[in-house]
Design an enzyme around this catalytic site. Structure first.
Site, PDB file in Angstrom:
ATOM      1  N   HIS A 131      -2.172  22.726 -11.908  1.00 57.65           N
ATOM      2  CA  HIS A 131      -1.168  21.704 -11.615  1.00 57.65           C
ATOM      3  C   HIS A 131       0.008  22.399 -10.933  1.00 57.65           C
ATOM      4  CE1 HIS A 131       2.030  18.776 -12.598  1.00 57.65           C
ATOM      5  NE2 HIS A 131       1.072  17.905 -12.849  1.00 57.65           N
ATOM      6  N   ASP A 208      -1.534  26.506 -20.139  1.00 61.50           N
ATOM      7  CA  ASP A 208      -1.009  25.175 -19.875  1.00 61.50           C
ATOM      8  C   ASP A 208      -1.922  24.197 -20.612  1.00 61.50           C
ATOM      9  OD1 ASP A 208      -0.526  22.651 -18.927  1.00 61.50           O
ATOM     10  OD2 ASP A 208      -0.529  23.196 -16.805  1.00 61.50           O
ATOM     11  N   GLN A 211      -3.184  19.032 -20.923  1.00 61.23           N
ATOM     12  CA  GLN A 211      -4.341  18.130 -21.045  1.00 61.23           C
ATOM     13  C   GLN A 211      -5.226  18.496 -22.235  1.00 61.23           C
ATOM     14  OE1 GLN A 211      -4.610  15.438 -19.328  1.00 61.23           O
ATOM     15  NE2 GLN A 211      -3.132  15.825 -17.709  1.00 61.23           N
ATOM     16  N   LYS A 234       1.980  12.861 -23.158  1.00 61.12           N
ATOM     17  CA  LYS A 234       0.534  12.749 -22.895  1.00 61.12           C
ATOM     18  C   LYS A 234      -0.257  12.637 -24.188  1.00 61.12           C
ATOM     19  CE  LYS A 234       0.824  15.522 -18.678  1.00 61.12           C
ATOM     20  NZ  LYS A 234       0.590  14.589 -17.581  1.00 61.12           N
ATOM     21  N   CYS A 373      -0.740  16.126  -8.234  1.00 64.82           N
ATOM     22  CA  CYS A 373       0.012  17.387  -8.357  1.00 64.82           C
ATOM     23  C   CYS A 373      -0.911  18.606  -8.327  1.00 64.82           C
ATOM     24  CB  CYS A 373       0.867  17.411  -9.630  1.00 64.82           C
ATOM     25  SG  CYS A 373       2.057  16.099  -9.719  1.00 64.82           S
TER      26      CYS A 373
HETATM   27  N1  PMP Z   1       0.025  20.719 -16.389  1.00 64.33           N
HETATM   28  C1  PMP Z   1      -0.945  19.816 -16.392  1.00 64.33           C
HETATM   29  C2  PMP Z   1      -2.374  20.277 -16.479  1.00 64.33           C
HETATM   30  C3  PMP Z   1      -0.648  18.458 -16.321  1.00 64.33           C
HETATM   31  O1  PMP Z   1      -1.631  17.560 -16.323  1.00 64.33           O
HETATM   32  C4  PMP Z   1       0.699  18.060 -16.251  1.00 64.33           C
HETATM   33  C5  PMP Z   1       1.081  16.600 -16.168  1.00 64.33           C
HETATM   34  N2  PMP Z   1       0.374  15.879 -15.209  1.00 64.33           N
HETATM   35  C6  PMP Z   1       1.686  19.046 -16.267  1.00 64.33           C
HETATM   36  C7  PMP Z   1       1.312  20.361 -16.328  1.00 64.33           C
HETATM   37  C8  PMP Z   1       3.146  18.711 -16.198  1.00 64.33           C
HETATM   38  O2  PMP Z   1       3.553  18.031 -17.334  1.00 64.33           O
HETATM   39  P1  PMP Z   1       5.009  17.379 -17.433  1.00 64.33           P
HETATM   40  O3  PMP Z   1       5.138  16.494 -16.222  1.00 64.33           O
HETATM   41  O4  PMP Z   1       4.967  16.595 -18.696  1.00 64.33           O
HETATM   42  O5  PMP Z   1       5.997  18.466 -17.440  1.00 64.33           O
END
Ligand code: PMP
Length: 417
Positions: A131, A208, A211, A234, A373
């Site tokens: 991401h 990270d 998910q 999430k 993203c």
């Molecule tokens: N890493 C991953 C794998 C994600 O799916 C996301 C959210 N789409 C993020 C980081 C970023 O999370 P946040 O927007 O809550 O900071």
């Protein structure tokens, strides 16, 4: 031998009773089919209730007042830290830092650890499926410190190419930062093995888990990672709160990132001494009520059991694969259903992902469209935009049928044009 039996199965219909928003009807007569859970999940009454109760009965700033309300608020906030500790099996509450979310957690490490430890030529190993939140902070760090970024490639079907790991881990590798589950492909990465191999090579490991935390049990003690990040929104919690886990001896030795109130022991006009963990990394007023409501979300997930949540999502994912693979013109990206979490990202031949999402929305089905993203991942896969259906504990097989029907409808609309 474990005496635990198979995980209890979930009853999504009973669960849905807890989620007021899921009874929404849109566009006149279309029941909401919410399949955008990888972006953010919905909230059960228990979490909404915890937020309301906090604001109605217990709210004051934490760690500041010595008055009754502030003590209540502080107690609830610190009890939640303990809930989070137990949820990921960290050794101590000092290792749990509340942040605004995964992005903020990763940036905290990039700034605090990265600025203090990286010198020109040092390497950070990422992957192609990250991401942007796990790419851009390291690009910024590389620019500040003259560090070098390397990337583990992926196979065409969305697995990390582990054969190249040893080659990419050099004596200059200081950190491996990887997603545990891809937010596009759904791939469940072998983070335990990668962590072990990275440690053997002398690198630290950041996971990270944005998910992962909502969908599968997490155990940082077993995993052995040095840092881990996830977001409350999430996993049934409110937006605005997330978690940074770090091993105490590492966090203890790091300089604070943000400066301000709460993160100090003492301040003179020209200097300060930082507070101990975890306050050192919680400058300013933290997300008090969201953190406490995240505690309610953790209670909710613990009640169901994350293993049961996972089994439910496996069933939904298999069903979705079978259904979508039977529709001509649908291409699913990433691994087979058996090898991934509840995310099904697809391309419809001849229809742009934004049109797909729009037409699905007209049928009441909420999916996400775009690059999610993960632009470098989309570049690698040779597509500019995809559509993503992502499932959670309240989704039903009937909703996946509705997704299939909505896709057929979208194809029909496009054929007529
Ligand atoms: N890493 C991953 C794998 C994600 O799916 C996301 C959210 N789409 C993020 C980081 C970023 O999370 P946040 O927007 O809550 O900071």
């Amino acid at each position: 031998m474990s005496t635990a039996g198979p995980p209890a199965t979930l009853d999504p219909y009973a669960i849905r009773e807890d989620f007021p928003i899921l009874s929404t009807v849109l566009h006149g007569d279309k029941p909401l089919v919410f399949l955008d859970n990888a972006a953010s999940t919905q909230h059960p009454r228990q979490v909404i209730g915890a937020l309301t109760e906090m604001y109605e009965k217990h709210y004051a700033n934490v760690h500041r007042g010595i008055h009754w309300l502030s003590e209540q608020s502080t107690d609830l906030y610190e009890q939640t830290r303990e809930k989070v500790r137990a949820f990921i099996n960290a050794a101590m509450t000092e290792e749990i830092i509340f942040t605004p979310g995964t992005t903020a957690s990763i940036n905290t490490i990039a700034r605090s650890w990265g600025d203090a430890h990286l010198t020109p030529g040092d390497e950070i190993l990422l992957s192609v499926m990250e991401h942007h939140s796990n790419l851009v902070p390291w690009q910024q760090l590389a620019e500040r410190q003259g560090a070098v970024l390397r990337h583990l490639p992926i196979t065409d079907d969305g697995h990390l190419v582990l054969d190249q790991l040893d080659e990419l881990l050099t004596e200059r590798t200081k950190l491996v930062s990887l997603t545990s589950i891809s937010n596009v492909l759904g791939t469940v990465n072998p983070i335990r093995e990668i962590t072990r191999r990275a440690h053997d090579a002398g690198a630290l490991v950041l996971i990270d888990a944005a998910q992962h935390a909502p969908h599968l049990p997490l155990d940082v003690a077993e995993l052995g990672c040095d840092f881990l990040a996830f977001s409350g929104h999430k996993m049934l919690g409110p937006s605005g709160v997330g978690v940074l886990y770090g091993r105490a001896e590492i966090l203890d030795a790091l300089p604070p990132f943000l400066g301000g109130g709460s993160m100090i022991n003492s301040v003179q006009l020209d200097r300060f001494t930082p507070a101990d963990l975890p306050a050192k990394f919680e400058a300013g007023t933290p997300p008090i009520a969201p953190a406490i409501a995240l505690g309610a979300a953790i209670d909710y997930l613990n009640n169901l059991g994350l293993e049961a949540v996972h089994q439910h999502e496996v069933q939904l994912t298999r069903y979705a694969h079978d259904l979508l693979e039977g529709i001509a013109g649908v291409q699913i990206l990433g691994p087979r259903a058996e090898e991934k979490a509840g995310i099904v990202t697809f391309v419809l031949e001849g229809i742009h992902a934004h049109d797909v999402a729009h037409l699905l929305d007209r049928q009441g089905v909420a999916v996400r469209a775009g690059h999610h993203c993960t632009q470098p991942l989309h570049d690698r896969l040779g597509v500019t935009a995809t559509s993503r259906a992502s499932f959670y504990l309240y989704n039903t097989l009937a909703e996946i049928d509705q997704l299939g029907d909505a896709i057929l409808h979208a194809q029909h609309v496009f054929r007529r044009r």
